[in-house]
Scaffold this motif. Sequence first.
Motif, short mmCIF file in Angstrom:
data_model
loop_
_atom_site.label_atom_id
_atom_site.label_comp_id
_atom_site.label_asym_id
_atom_site.label_seq_id
_atom_site.Cartn_x
_atom_site.Cartn_y
_atom_site.Cartn_z
N LEU A 136 0.82 -1.21 0.00
CA LEU A 136 0.00 0.00 0.00
C LEU A 136 0.86 1.26 0.00
O LEU A 136 2.04 1.24 0.30
N TRP A 137 0.22 2.35 -0.35
CA TRP A 137 0.83 3.69 -0.28
C TRP A 137 -0.31 4.68 -0.15
O TRP A 137 -1.48 4.33 -0.30
N VAL A 138 0.01 5.93 0.18
CA VAL A 138 -1.04 6.92 0.40
C VAL A 138 -0.86 8.10 -0.56
O VAL A 138 0.23 8.32 -1.09
N ARG A 139 -1.94 8.84 -0.76
CA ARG A 139 -1.89 10.05 -1.57
C ARG A 139 -2.91 11.03 -1.01
O ARG A 139 -3.87 10.62 -0.32
N PRO A 140 -2.76 12.31 -1.28
CA PRO A 140 -3.76 13.28 -0.81
C PRO A 140 -5.12 12.97 -1.42
O PRO A 140 -5.24 12.60 -2.59
N GLY A 141 -6.15 13.13 -0.62
CA GLY A 141 -7.51 12.94 -1.11
C GLY A 141 -8.09 14.24 -1.61
O GLY A 141 -7.40 15.27 -1.70
N SER A 142 -9.37 14.21 -1.91
CA SER A 142 -10.02 15.42 -2.43
C SER A 142 -10.66 16.25 -1.32
O SER A 142 -11.21 17.31 -1.58
N LEU A 143 -10.61 15.76 -0.07
CA LEU A 143 -11.19 16.50 1.06
C LEU A 143 -10.06 17.13 1.89
O LEU A 143 -9.12 16.45 2.28
N THR A 144 -10.17 18.43 2.12
CA THR A 144 -9.22 19.11 3.00
C THR A 144 -10.01 19.88 4.06
O THR A 144 -11.06 20.47 3.75
N PHE A 145 -9.52 19.86 5.28
CA PHE A 145 -10.27 20.42 6.41
C PHE A 145 -9.59 21.69 6.93
O PHE A 145 -8.36 21.81 6.88
#
Length: 558
Positions: free
Chosen positions: A397-406
């Motif tokens: 697995l790896w991660v990436r920025p999603g489309s939701l920012t808070f």
Amino acid sequence: MCLFVEVNLISEPLVIFVCATTGQGDPPDNMKNFWRFIFRKNLPPTSLCQMDFAVLGLGDSSYAKFNFVAKKLHRRLLQLGGSALLPACLGDDQHELGPDAAIDPWLHDLWEKVLGLYPVPPDLGVIPPGVPLPSKFTLRFLPEAPKMCSEEQHVAGADPPGPPSEQQPFLAPMVTNQRVTSPSHFQDVRLIEFDITGSGLSFAAGDVVLIRPQNQASHVQQFCRVLGLDPDQYFTLLPREPGVPCPTQLPQPCSVRHLVSHYLDVASVPRRSFFELLACLSPHELEREKLLQFSAPQGQEELYSYCNRPRRTVLEVLCDFPHTAGAVPADYLLDLIPPIRPRAFSIASSLLAHPSRLQILVAVVHYQTRLKEPRRGLCSSWLASLDPGRGPVQVPLWVRPGSLTFPETPDTPVIMVGPGTGVAPFRAAVQERVARGQTGNFLFFGCRWRDQDFYWESEWLELERKGCLTLFTAFSREQERKVYVQHRLRELGPLVWELLDRRGAYFYLAGNAKGMPADVSEALTSVFQEEGGLSGPDAANYLARLQRMMRFQSETWA
């Protein structure tokens, strides 16, 4: 879009742009450099006055910003003096025939225009129909297996130079794999936790984790049998053209078993191009005739009924055309069958609450069509089958920025609407915001039954008791009239309006793209009219303004 295009674009006489739209109307990662280049303010309006162009967009009309990138690129090219051969083509994944419904007639018109401007030179032969292009790679089979297992070496690898990526995923040990719906509930939903100690992974609320699944062992065996392949034979992969890289996911040398189990997406629904190439490779007259019918523009309704509607897989199609399947040259496997795509899951935990852990909420996809065998989601079924209680389990697995920012400000409220597994990113957000002392957390959660699929019930109630969360629920099947999250939004209209209009709240929506996003948007515009006294058009403009300011964000999936 590569650097070559950016540097040489001004001198190109003809360019066809093919682009997708991601997230909140964003260009895909491999287009971002080009996007910055083409929107530079210092480009003169005559930059592309010598260029003919056409734009083909690949999008999904369930998203508010359908094909936004293609539309915006088309306008920008016109601003820079380019001459459009045709209006932008807007392919739609939601159409029952897929993007081809728009692309087929557009391509016909495009070739007419292009060949009118740039006729084929008389000394250049045209490849006749039915003749396949050379394969991209050749498979050189080895007489015996290598002494060192290249696949194990490939998986172990050296320590990657940077954070985990698609080329170098992190093999995360699975810690728990727990069903969180009741045994009597129709859907199996899992809360899965991974140990990411020493991975270098970092993520925030709204980010996603990508996982590349594997094919079932039984499917691997069946595929090899139908194509007459020895799963234990090894090969080396050689590109036909210089400069063409081999897939990084495949070791060298590689076994046929590893190729089929880890790379070829034999469980996917094949596209029309699959049938086109398979027809070219078929030595069987009747089978070839049927394959040509499926790949012709006039055969798309029949192809949809045969393949897309029942969700027939690549493997099942090959079994239906056994003479053709048995004759497919191994060199064409990577041209014929697409690679297994990584699947994205919203991260459902915060590192501030669960250090060195990453959690996801997975609905196991399982449904029936007119085919005898039930349809199963490749990734969700594979993950559900893994049991860390029986021995070590590792998942790449790896991660990436999603489309939701808070928002980072401590007193900005957030309204989160997450029915079903759509609540996953909001659990990460609530955990993160509570750990940082951020207040004003309002969650609208919907499911069928309180006692069957109310994910993280005790956790939400404890946070509510502590004053860290305000929770509103909609249990759709617990009364005669079904109640959904959009009904709760309307009921709580005064609060929603107060938060958005007077307190500057951010509004978030996550979940299934079918119907729910439109229903929630309609409920919001209704609240704006009733509580804010806005007219219909003004209410729609108010919602659009929230979207432009990133105070209305959504993450939905089909």
